[in-house]
Motif scaffolding. Sequence first.
Motif: not given
Length: 162
Positions: A35-39, A89-98, A112-115
Amino acid sequence: MNDNKAVIEKFYTSFQRLDAGSMNACYSDDIIFSDPVFGLLKGDDVKVMWEMLCTNAKDFSLSFSGIELLDEGYATCQWKATYTFSKTGRKVTNHIKAFMRLKNGKIIEHSDAFRLSTWLAQAFGWKGTLFGWTGFMKRAVQKNARKNLIRFIATHYPDPET
């Protein structure tokens, strides 16, 4: 119901309950994940990543839909996770295509793909909005995610020989 669809549904319903053990039971032992964060992660590192994310989740909710079986071994779906990002502490809504590859009733590849720039803007506010498109910020977030995973492994799975 197709067995592969049932595996994917089990994975995400387990994720909704933050049940990393049941999620990881859907994976083969030699799972490959990216995925884009963990590679790119492999094997136990993938499973520990989900354990870490489930353990640390705050204000978490997840929905999934659109499971599409592309053939006997490949599938996709969409999922959405909403949570509080612990670092800011910020709210995140992540839309992902697996994207998943399955074999013998187990997920053997999962991507997992997301911007990432959109995620960074939500997680870091104006700093993420201003710098989230830069390679520097993306690499810093990736490096920090890996560092957190290594720390989680060291804390929860200490080397018995040390």
